[in-house]
Enzyme design. Sequence first.
Site, PDB file in Angstrom:
ATOM      1  CE1 TYR A 154       0.736   0.229   4.505  1.00  0.00           C
ATOM      2  CE2 TYR A 154      -0.232  -1.938   4.310  1.00  0.00           C
ATOM      3  CZ  TYR A 154       0.496  -1.022   5.025  1.00  0.00           C
ATOM      4  OH  TYR A 154       0.987  -1.343   6.267  1.00  0.00           O
ATOM      5  CB  ILE A 207       9.408  -2.475   3.552  1.00  0.00           C
ATOM      6  CG1 ILE A 207       7.882  -2.467   3.335  1.00  0.00           C
ATOM      7  CG2 ILE A 207       9.816  -1.439   4.588  1.00  0.00           C
ATOM      8  CD1 ILE A 207       7.064  -2.900   4.548  1.00  0.00           C
ATOM      9  CG  ASP A 223      15.720 -11.597   1.230  1.00  0.00           C
ATOM     10  OD1 ASP A 223      15.377 -12.785   1.048  1.00  0.00           O
ATOM     11  OD2 ASP A 223      14.904 -10.658   1.332  1.00  0.00           O
ATOM     12  CB  VAL A 271      12.423 -10.471   7.662  1.00  0.00           C
ATOM     13  CG1 VAL A 271      13.804  -9.993   7.287  1.00  0.00           C
ATOM     14  CG2 VAL A 271      12.375 -10.796   9.132  1.00  0.00           C
ATOM     15  CG  ASN A 304      11.891 -15.008   9.667  1.00  0.00           C
ATOM     16  OD1 ASN A 304      12.851 -15.738   9.426  1.00  0.00           O
ATOM     17  ND2 ASN A 304      11.179 -14.420   8.721  1.00  0.00           N
ATOM     18  CB  THR A 311       9.488  -0.604  11.110  1.00  0.00           C
ATOM     19  OG1 THR A 311      10.244  -1.001   9.957  1.00  0.00           O
ATOM     20  CG2 THR A 311      10.117   0.610  11.749  1.00  0.00           C
ATOM     21  NE  ARG A 318       3.226  -8.325  11.583  1.00  0.00           N
ATOM     22  CZ  ARG A 318       2.907  -7.218  10.906  1.00  0.00           C
ATOM     23  NH1 ARG A 318       3.589  -6.109  11.057  1.00  0.00           N
ATOM     24  NH2 ARG A 318       1.862  -7.202  10.095  1.00  0.00           N
ATOM     25  CG  ASP A 328       6.165   0.995  14.279  1.00  0.00           C
ATOM     26  OD1 ASP A 328       5.589   1.889  14.933  1.00  0.00           O
ATOM     27  OD2 ASP A 328       5.639   0.408  13.311  1.00  0.00           O
ATOM     28  CD  GLU A 370      -0.852 -11.540  17.854  1.00  0.00           C
ATOM     29  OE1 GLU A 370      -1.194 -12.517  18.532  1.00  0.00           O
ATOM     30  OE2 GLU A 370      -0.345 -11.618  16.729  1.00  0.00           O
ATOM     31  CG  HIS A 381       2.213  -2.141  14.383  1.00  0.00           C
ATOM     32  ND1 HIS A 381       2.196  -3.493  14.585  1.00  0.00           N
ATOM     33  CD2 HIS A 381       2.394  -1.973  13.047  1.00  0.00           C
ATOM     34  CE1 HIS A 381       2.333  -4.129  13.425  1.00  0.00           C
ATOM     35  NE2 HIS A 381       2.466  -3.219  12.477  1.00  0.00           N
TER      36      HIS A 381
HETATM   37  P1  NAD Z   1       8.124  -8.589   1.305  1.00  0.00           P
HETATM   38  O1  NAD Z   1       7.396  -9.885   1.307  1.00  0.00           O
HETATM   39  O2  NAD Z   1       8.108  -7.745   0.086  1.00  0.00           O
HETATM   40  O3  NAD Z   1       9.645  -8.828   1.733  1.00  0.00           O
HETATM   41  C1  NAD Z   1      10.041  -9.606   2.821  1.00  0.00           C
HETATM   42  C2  NAD Z   1      11.445 -10.101   2.516  1.00  0.00           C
HETATM   43  O4  NAD Z   1      11.962 -10.717   3.686  1.00  0.00           O
HETATM   44  C3  NAD Z   1      11.490 -11.163   1.403  1.00  0.00           C
HETATM   45  O5  NAD Z   1      12.423 -10.772   0.405  1.00  0.00           O
HETATM   46  C4  NAD Z   1      11.932 -12.424   2.124  1.00  0.00           C
HETATM   47  O6  NAD Z   1      12.732 -13.277   1.308  1.00  0.00           O
HETATM   48  C5  NAD Z   1      12.738 -11.822   3.257  1.00  0.00           C
HETATM   49  N1  NAD Z   1      12.967 -12.714   4.385  1.00  0.00           N
HETATM   50  C6  NAD Z   1      12.155 -13.666   4.913  1.00  0.00           C
HETATM   51  N2  NAD Z   1      12.757 -14.261   5.951  1.00  0.00           N
HETATM   52  C7  NAD Z   1      13.984 -13.668   6.081  1.00  0.00           C
HETATM   53  C8  NAD Z   1      15.073 -13.845   6.976  1.00  0.00           C
HETATM   54  N3  NAD Z   1      15.033 -14.748   7.961  1.00  0.00           N
HETATM   55  N4  NAD Z   1      16.165 -13.072   6.819  1.00  0.00           N
HETATM   56  C9  NAD Z   1      16.225 -12.153   5.836  1.00  0.00           C
HETATM   57  N5  NAD Z   1      15.225 -11.938   4.963  1.00  0.00           N
HETATM   58  C10 NAD Z   1      14.123 -12.684   5.093  1.00  0.00           C
HETATM   59  O7  NAD Z   1       7.525  -7.794   2.534  1.00  0.00           O
HETATM   60  P2  NAD Z   1       7.590  -6.218   2.788  1.00  0.00           P
HETATM   61  O8  NAD Z   1       6.459  -5.549   2.097  1.00  0.00           O
HETATM   62  O9  NAD Z   1       8.961  -5.737   2.553  1.00  0.00           O
HETATM   63  O10 NAD Z   1       7.227  -6.174   4.333  1.00  0.00           O
HETATM   64  C11 NAD Z   1       8.078  -6.717   5.313  1.00  0.00           C
HETATM   65  C12 NAD Z   1       7.330  -6.800   6.630  1.00  0.00           C
HETATM   66  O11 NAD Z   1       7.090  -5.491   7.129  1.00  0.00           O
HETATM   67  C13 NAD Z   1       5.911  -7.386   6.542  1.00  0.00           C
HETATM   68  O12 NAD Z   1       5.931  -8.806   6.537  1.00  0.00           O
HETATM   69  C14 NAD Z   1       5.253  -6.850   7.778  1.00  0.00           C
HETATM   70  O13 NAD Z   1       5.466  -7.757   8.835  1.00  0.00           O
HETATM   71  C15 NAD Z   1       6.036  -5.569   8.060  1.00  0.00           C
HETATM   72  N6  NAD Z   1       5.198  -4.357   7.945  1.00  0.00           N
HETATM   73  C16 NAD Z   1       5.167  -3.514   9.001  1.00  0.00           C
HETATM   74  C17 NAD Z   1       4.405  -2.352   8.920  1.00  0.00           C
HETATM   75  C18 NAD Z   1       4.326  -1.378  10.047  1.00  0.00           C
HETATM   76  O14 NAD Z   1       3.466  -0.487  10.039  1.00  0.00           O
HETATM   77  N7  NAD Z   1       5.189  -1.452  11.044  1.00  0.00           N
HETATM   78  C19 NAD Z   1       3.667  -2.085   7.768  1.00  0.00           C
HETATM   79  C20 NAD Z   1       3.748  -2.972   6.698  1.00  0.00           C
HETATM   80  C21 NAD Z   1       4.514  -4.117   6.797  1.00  0.00           C
HETATM   81  C1  COI Z   2       1.032  -4.354   8.017  1.00  0.00           C
HETATM   82  O1  COI Z   2       0.510  -3.802   7.034  1.00  0.00           O
HETATM   83  O2  COI Z   2       1.407  -5.541   7.994  1.00  0.00           O
HETATM   84  C2  COI Z   2       1.222  -3.606   9.247  1.00  0.00           C
HETATM   85  O3  COI Z   2       2.068  -3.984  10.014  1.00  0.00           O
HETATM   86  C3  COI Z   2       0.331  -2.463   9.537  1.00  0.00           C
HETATM   87  C4  COI Z   2      -0.485  -2.770  10.735  1.00  0.00           C
HETATM   88  C5  COI Z   2      -1.049  -1.639  11.432  1.00  0.00           C
HETATM   89  C6  COI Z   2      -1.359  -3.943  10.673  1.00  0.00           C
END
Ligand code: NAD
Ligand code: COI
Length: 330
Positions: A101, A157, A176, A204, A210, A231, A233, A257, A263, A294
């Site tokens: 998004y 990200i 990665d 990740v 993980n 930021t 999980r 974050d 949870e 978060h």
């Molecule tokens: P993505 O799926 O595009 O990328 C995740 C990457 O992590 C992949 O390339 C995968 O191969 C890699 N990976 C998996 N396990 C790994 C490990 N042990 N070591 C190294 N790399 C590893 O996901 P994204 O869009 O980049 O998002 C990443 C994470 O960010 C999401 O899964 C979500 O948990 C988190 N997130 C947090 C927020 C927030 O508001 N804080 C918002 C959106 C997403």
């Molecule tokens: C996600 O999009 O995965 C996030 O971590 C955002 C959250 C507030 C649920």
Amino acid sequence: MKLASFGTRSDEVQFLNEWAARTGNEIEQFTETLNEDTIDNVSDGVVGITGFQTVPYSAELFKKMAARGIKFLSIRNVGLDNIDLQGAQAAGVRVSNVPAYSPSAIAEFAVTMVMHLARNLGQVEQHLANNDYNGAMHYMGREIGQSTVGVVGTGRIGRAAIQIFRGFGAKVIAYDPYPVKNSDIDYVTVDELLAQSDIIDLHVPGLPENTHMIDAAAFDKMKDGVIIVNTARGNLIDTKALLAALRSGKVAGAGIDTFEYEEQDLLNLEKEGSFNDPIWDEMLKMPNVVLSPHIAYFTATAVRNMVEFSLANLTSFINDGTAKNEVAYK
Ligand code: NAD
Ligand code: COI
């Protein structure tokens, strides 16, 4: 068609209403998170649900959805770690997410945390709050452009973060298990990343494998005075090991974050009206820790996209039997 939105935040309402007016669909809006009790609040005729929460979507919920004839759950966020996908599959409920998004919203927030920590702003603020102007002048910072930044996870990200760190002139290394093919990213092993980085930035997913990828042994491998930012999980970092590393000075600064016990804390908050987490409270008092609830995703662009993309998935499930971002059960 009639849809329902759970975990609806006030900032989402205008986008939900705009979408409903534009498309001629009806959306019942609930501020509560979706669970096996709140599902009873949806009225008859609702055919799909959009949800937004970090607390669990349980197997029991999916059973109740199916019994009500609701076969689609479209979440408005990225992470899937709080969804019982086997439970969804068993009940025949199909699930979609919004994988992108606004990756830069989260990447920019991670970099913001790094900047805050690199210039010791927490310590400076603490002195000023105590009326100690002179004390506030003694925190010499470090420059990101002179640092080695280790980005763990080079998905959407992580790659956005790499671009920003490179803009500062930092040396960026990454780990990665599935490196981007033919990219200019400087991949190293995880141990090399831990040993060489002045700043470590996690992007990740919170998959079970993980959990605690950053534990006491990982902290031991890091440089003294490292900065670490999460930021992604909460389960990625062993928070008790982080606290020990902060107390010993091994870690000079941490940006969190996504908190490990978030949870459970949020469930407590819903049930008892209070968070009550001594570890959170202890970290909150540490000037070299920056905590946020978060909110790395939380920008106007992201919120609009979350609503629009999620509803596009939901209507496409219902009208065409497929959704662009359907999640595979596994
Ligand atoms: P993505 O799926 O595009 O990328 C995740 C990457 O992590 C992949 O390339 C995968 O191969 C890699 N990976 C998996 N396990 C790994 C490990 N042990 N070591 C190294 N790399 C590893 O996901 P994204 O869009 O980049 O998002 C990443 C994470 O960010 C999401 O899964 C979500 O948990 C988190 N997130 C947090 C927020 C927030 O508001 N804080 C918002 C959106 C997403
Ligand atoms: C996600 O999009 O995965 C996030 O971590 C955002 C959250 C507030 C649920």
